[in-house]
Motif scaffolding. Structure first.
Motif, PDB file in Angstrom:
ATOM      1  N   GLU A 448       0.861  -1.194   0.000  1.00 53.45           N
ATOM      2  CA  GLU A 448       0.000   0.000   0.000  1.00 53.45           C
ATOM      3  C   GLU A 448       0.900   1.248   0.000  1.00 53.45           C
ATOM      4  OE1 GLU A 448      -2.548  -0.249   3.354  1.00 53.45           O
ATOM      5  OE2 GLU A 448      -3.547  -2.095   2.696  1.00 53.45           O
ATOM      6  N   THR A 449       0.542   2.181  -0.883  1.00 57.53           N
ATOM      7  CA  THR A 449       1.365   3.399  -0.993  1.00 57.53           C
ATOM      8  C   THR A 449       0.471   4.645  -0.991  1.00 57.53           C
ATOM      9  OG1 THR A 449       1.306   3.356  -3.403  1.00 57.53           O
ATOM     10  CG2 THR A 449       3.123   2.190  -2.327  1.00 57.53           C
ATOM     11  N   GLU A 450       1.040   5.721  -0.524  1.00 56.14           N
ATOM     12  CA  GLU A 450       0.408   7.057  -0.589  1.00 56.14           C
ATOM     13  C   GLU A 450       1.472   8.047  -1.049  1.00 56.14           C
ATOM     14  OE1 GLU A 450      -1.545   8.330   2.927  1.00 56.14           O
ATOM     15  OE2 GLU A 450      -2.435   6.350   3.335  1.00 56.14           O
ATOM     16  N   GLY A 451       1.034   9.058  -1.793  1.00 54.40           N
ATOM     17  CA  GLY A 451       2.001  10.062  -2.242  1.00 54.40           C
ATOM     18  C   GLY A 451       1.397  11.051  -3.242  1.00 54.40           C
ATOM     19  N   TYR A 452       2.290  11.746  -3.956  1.00 56.91           N
ATOM     20  CA  TYR A 452       1.879  12.772  -4.920  1.00 56.91           C
ATOM     21  C   TYR A 452       2.523  12.459  -6.260  1.00 56.91           C
ATOM     22  CZ  TYR A 452       0.340  15.362  -0.814  1.00 56.91           C
ATOM     23  OH  TYR A 452      -0.291  15.743   0.330  1.00 56.91           O
ATOM     24  N   ALA A 453       1.745  12.753  -7.301  1.00 57.28           N
ATOM     25  CA  ALA A 453       2.237  12.541  -8.667  1.00 57.28           C
ATOM     26  C   ALA A 453       1.663  13.619  -9.567  1.00 57.28           C
ATOM     27  CB  ALA A 453       1.852  11.158  -9.170  1.00 57.28           C
ATOM     28  N   GLY A 454       2.465  13.961 -10.621  1.00 56.70           N
ATOM     29  CA  GLY A 454       1.955  14.947 -11.559  1.00 56.70           C
ATOM     30  C   GLY A 454       0.660  14.458 -12.187  1.00 56.70           C
ATOM     31  N   SER A 455       0.613  13.185 -12.507  1.00 52.03           N
ATOM     32  CA  SER A 455      -0.619  12.581 -13.035  1.00 52.03           C
ATOM     33  C   SER A 455      -0.690  11.166 -12.462  1.00 52.03           C
ATOM     34  CB  SER A 455      -0.610  12.557 -14.566  1.00 52.03           C
ATOM     35  OG  SER A 455      -1.725  11.845 -15.059  1.00 52.03           O
ATOM     36  N   ALA A 456      -1.648  10.921 -11.580  1.00 48.11           N
ATOM     37  CA  ALA A 456      -1.756   9.626 -10.895  1.00 48.11           C
ATOM     38  C   ALA A 456      -2.108   8.512 -11.872  1.00 48.11           C
ATOM     39  CB  ALA A 456      -2.794   9.719  -9.789  1.00 48.11           C
ATOM     40  N   THR A 457      -2.880   8.833 -12.915  1.00 44.09           N
ATOM     41  CA  THR A 457      -3.314   7.770 -13.844  1.00 44.09           C
ATOM     42  C   THR A 457      -2.168   7.208 -14.661  1.00 44.09           C
ATOM     43  OG1 THR A 457      -3.866   9.494 -15.445  1.00 44.09           O
ATOM     44  CG2 THR A 457      -5.637   8.731 -13.992  1.00 44.09           C
ATOM     45  N   GLU A 458      -1.104   8.009 -14.819  1.00 41.46           N
ATOM     46  CA  GLU A 458       0.032   7.484 -15.579  1.00 41.46           C
ATOM     47  C   GLU A 458       0.791   6.383 -14.838  1.00 41.46           C
ATOM     48  OE1 GLU A 458       2.494  10.778 -16.434  1.00 41.46           O
ATOM     49  OE2 GLU A 458       1.091  11.711 -17.852  1.00 41.46           O
ATOM     50  N   MET A 459       0.538   6.304 -13.545  1.00 42.97           N
ATOM     51  CA  MET A 459       1.278   5.323 -12.732  1.00 42.97           C
ATOM     52  C   MET A 459       0.760   3.867 -12.942  1.00 42.97           C
ATOM     53  SD  MET A 459       1.441   7.504  -9.211  1.00 42.97           S
ATOM     54  CE  MET A 459       1.924   6.073  -8.314  1.00 42.97           C
ATOM     55  N   LEU A 460      -0.567   3.749 -13.195  1.00 40.16           N
ATOM     56  CA  LEU A 460      -1.165   2.407 -13.258  1.00 40.16           C
ATOM     57  C   LEU A 460      -0.531   1.501 -14.320  1.00 40.16           C
ATOM     58  CD1 LEU A 460      -4.955   3.163 -12.678  1.00 40.16           C
ATOM     59  CD2 LEU A 460      -3.374   2.048 -11.138  1.00 40.16           C
ATOM     60  N   PRO A 461      -0.440   1.937 -15.579  1.00 35.11           N
ATOM     61  CA  PRO A 461       0.158   1.014 -16.569  1.00 35.11           C
ATOM     62  C   PRO A 461       1.623   0.688 -16.285  1.00 35.11           C
ATOM     63  CG  PRO A 461      -0.194   3.200 -17.507  1.00 35.11           C
ATOM     64  CD  PRO A 461      -0.890   3.210 -16.197  1.00 35.11           C
ATOM     65  N   LYS A 462       2.356   1.631 -15.709  1.00 34.70           N
ATOM     66  CA  LYS A 462       3.747   1.338 -15.414  1.00 34.70           C
ATOM     67  C   LYS A 462       3.878   0.246 -14.347  1.00 34.70           C
ATOM     68  CE  LYS A 462       5.396   5.979 -16.634  1.00 34.70           C
ATOM     69  NZ  LYS A 462       6.222   5.507 -17.770  1.00 34.70           N
ATOM     70  N   LEU A 463       3.050   0.383 -13.309  1.00 35.84           N
ATOM     71  CA  LEU A 463       3.091  -0.636 -12.252  1.00 35.84           C
ATOM     72  C   LEU A 463       2.571  -1.994 -12.741  1.00 35.84           C
ATOM     73  CD1 LEU A 463       1.926   1.547  -9.212  1.00 35.84           C
ATOM     74  CD2 LEU A 463       4.230   0.684  -9.667  1.00 35.84           C
ATOM     75  N   GLU A 464       1.558  -1.984 -13.596  1.00 36.25           N
ATOM     76  CA  GLU A 464       1.003  -3.243 -14.122  1.00 36.25           C
ATOM     77  C   GLU A 464       2.030  -4.020 -14.944  1.00 36.25           C
ATOM     78  OE1 GLU A 464      -1.631  -4.900 -13.672  1.00 36.25           O
ATOM     79  OE2 GLU A 464      -3.010  -3.550 -12.651  1.00 36.25           O
ATOM     80  N   HIS A 465       2.901  -3.264 -15.645  1.00 34.70           N
ATOM     81  CA  HIS A 465       3.912  -3.925 -16.462  1.00 34.70           C
ATOM     82  C   HIS A 465       5.114  -4.413 -15.654  1.00 34.70           C
ATOM     83  CE1 HIS A 465       1.674  -2.022 -19.782  1.00 34.70           C
ATOM     84  NE2 HIS A 465       2.220  -2.990 -20.528  1.00 34.70           N
ATOM     85  N   SER A 466       5.138  -4.146 -14.396  1.00 41.66           N
ATOM     86  CA  SER A 466       6.248  -4.594 -13.551  1.00 41.66           C
ATOM     87  C   SER A 466       6.127  -6.103 -13.298  1.00 41.66           C
ATOM     88  CB  SER A 466       6.241  -3.833 -12.227  1.00 41.66           C
ATOM     89  OG  SER A 466       7.193  -4.393 -11.352  1.00 41.66           O
ATOM     90  N   ASN A 467       7.271  -6.768 -13.207  1.00 41.73           N
ATOM     91  CA  ASN A 467       7.296  -8.211 -12.904  1.00 41.73           C
ATOM     92  C   ASN A 467       7.027  -8.512 -11.441  1.00 41.73           C
ATOM     93  OD1 ASN A 467       7.957  -8.876 -15.567  1.00 41.73           O
ATOM     94  ND2 ASN A 467      10.156  -8.613 -15.171  1.00 41.73           N
TER      95      ASN A 467
END
Length: 512
Positions: A448-467
């Motif tokens: 579980e993570t909390e934080g700030y991002a310029g665009s939160a939606t851009e994070m989802l595909p990057k994390l999904e592609h992680s092994n």
């Protein structure tokens, strides 16, 4: 090793020692001739060959440590219905000697019942001291033979009222001479010549316990044999061939022959003791003859003699038993009633040889035991000097086992749950540079993570592609922070490649 195997081994060793000594000291005369130790410390071996119609039957036995043993019986078949010839007899004994491995065994010849004549005579008791001479002088009156043409032997059956009752067994020497010549030509001169009938009497005495009056009968489809013994002494015998196959007539003939024998029981005032060996066709013998009998079974014979003579008690077994069985005395037709001169066979050489044999047997028993004991002591010594090394090795084995256990625990722990450092490294690699985390919580297989991002939606595909991550999702609405000019997010994901644990709290939490 069983007792029987040990006995056989001692017998073989003593026999080899004795015959080796005889060959080395053959020139000393008295050494090979005395028989003080034969049958006791020196094995006595005997082959008894019986001439029967159509075959030669040979029995082999030994006596060692005064214990008789019947080793076996073999039959050699020739022309049916006729007695084998001299060469047939010699070849059969040679084959039996090779088969039983008894080349040094004494030979006993058992002649058929039709060849012999049995006479029971009474003589004055005063001739007892010179009985052999009297029998030789009176033989042509008591039998159809004169002493020069006869082979015979005799035995005193009773002495009472100043009279001797003597049984004489005789045969014509001319009948046996061709057989004796054939055996002598092959260096197999018989030590004794006996008969199947008197041998049957010896067996009767043993089966009847030897201490009482006993009648022994053998009945089969061909004929019958019967003898009466008292205290192991042959008293009377009868035998004959059946004229036909009518068992009623055959049993009537046997009943007639039994009359004088049964009368002897009445004279003694004792109940008849009748031992019967019969073929299956005469199972009703007791009912037909009218006297109680004890049937001799194969189990009885195996118990007493250790063998089964097959189709009857007559034949070579009696002659063999007369030679090797303690306390038995059979007839020897070759002796003409003359007994060996009484003498003292014990000489200094006898004591020396007896001592050597006893010493050899003691060494044979003791030396192997001492060798095994010395070997055992050497093994114990080697074990003693290596005990400290063994203890050190055992301690090292235990320590190595403990370390191996710790390594296994660590490996299992590592493979069953992710390391926090690996999770943080993966997040640092995957997330954009304009993302920073205020809180990171690892609970088992969940991050579980909390934080700030310029665009939160851009994070989802990057994390999904992680092994390392799967099932990435927001757990709270994304809020735009105007002051930070960034999206505030709360995200949850599962770790890839790790089984979900049933229990367990948070593994670790990092706040930023």
């Amino acid at each position: 090793m069983t007792i029987e195997e040990t006995f056989t081994r001692f017998e073989k060793y003593a026999g080899a020692l004795w015959h080796g000594g005889r060959s080395r000291f053959a020139g000393f005369g008295k050494i090979p001739s005395f028989n003080l130790l034969e049958g006791v410390l020196i094995p006595r071996k005997c082959l008894c060959a019986a001439l029967e119609k159509g075959c030669v039957c040979v029995a082999y036995g030994t006596q060692f440590l005064s214990r008789p043993r019947i080793k076996g019986i073999r039959r050699f078949y020739f022309e049916e219905g006729k007695y084998p010839g001299p060469e047939d007899l010699a070849s059969a004994i040679l084959a039996a000697r090779e088969g039983f491995r008894a080349r040094d065994a004494a030979i006993v010849l058992s002649v058929p019942r039709p060849w012999i004549l049995v006479r029971v005579v009474e003589l004055p008791a005063v001739v007892k001291e010179n009985l052999a001479s009297v029998i030789a002088y009176e033989l042509d009156r008591l039998t159809p033979f004169n002493p020069t043409e006869a082979m015979y032997d005799f035995s005193i059956t009773s002495e009472e009222d100043g009279k001797l009752s003597v049984i004489i067994i005789a045969m014509r020497a001319q009948t046996a001479e061709p057989y004796l010549d054939a055996l002598s030509a092959k260096n197999m001169t018989p030590r004794r010549i006996t008969t199947g009938l008197t041998g049957f009497g010896t067996l009767c005495g043993i089966l009847g316990n030897g201490g009482q009056l006993a009648l022994c009968m053998s009945v089969n489809d061909d004929g019958y044999e019967g003898c009466l013994t008292k205290e192991g002494v042959f008293l009377f015998g009868a035998s004959g061939d059946f004229a036909g196959q009518d068992r009623e007539d055959n049993l009537a003939l046997v009943r007639e022959e039994l009359v004088p024998m049964i009368a002897r029981f009445e004279q003694e005032g004792v109940p008849p003791v009748v031992l019967l060996r019969r073929s299956p066709g005469y199972a009703d013998f007791e009912d037909k003859v009218g006297i109680p009998v004890k049937v001799i079974t194969d189990d009885d014979l195996r118990k007493v003699f250790g063998t089964d003579p097959g189709d009857g008690l007559t034949g070579p077994l009696g002659g063999l038993v007369e030679t090797i069985w303690p306390g038995t005395k059979g007839f020897n037709l070759a002796s003409k009633g003359l007994q060996p001169a009484a003498g003292n066979p014990i000489t200094p050489v006898s004591y020396v040889l007896a001592g050597l044999i006893a010493l050899a047997m003691i060494l044979y028993l003791v030396v192997p035991l001492q060798m095994e004991k010395a070997r055992s002591d050497r093994i114990e010594y080697q074990i003693g000097i290596r005990k400290a090394e063994v203890r050190t090795i055992e301690a090292m084995k235990q320590e190595a086992a403990a370390i191996e256990g710790d390594i296994t625990v660590i490996r299992d722990f590592k493979e069953s749950s992710p390391m926090s450092l690996d999770v943080m490294k993966e997040l640092t690699t995957v997330l954009p540079k304009n993302v920073w985390l205020t809180r990171l919580r690892i609970t088992g297989e969940t991050v579980e993570t909390e934080g700030y991002a310029g665009s939160a939606t851009e994070m989802l595909p990057k994390l999904e592609h992680s092994n390392l991550f799967k099932k990435v999702e927001f757990t709270a609405p994304t809020i735009r922070d105007a002051r930070q000019n960034a999206d505030r997010f709360v995200m949850k994901m599962e770790l890839e490649g790790f089984e979900k644990k049933k229990t367990g709290g948070p593994k670790g939490e990092i706040k930023k």
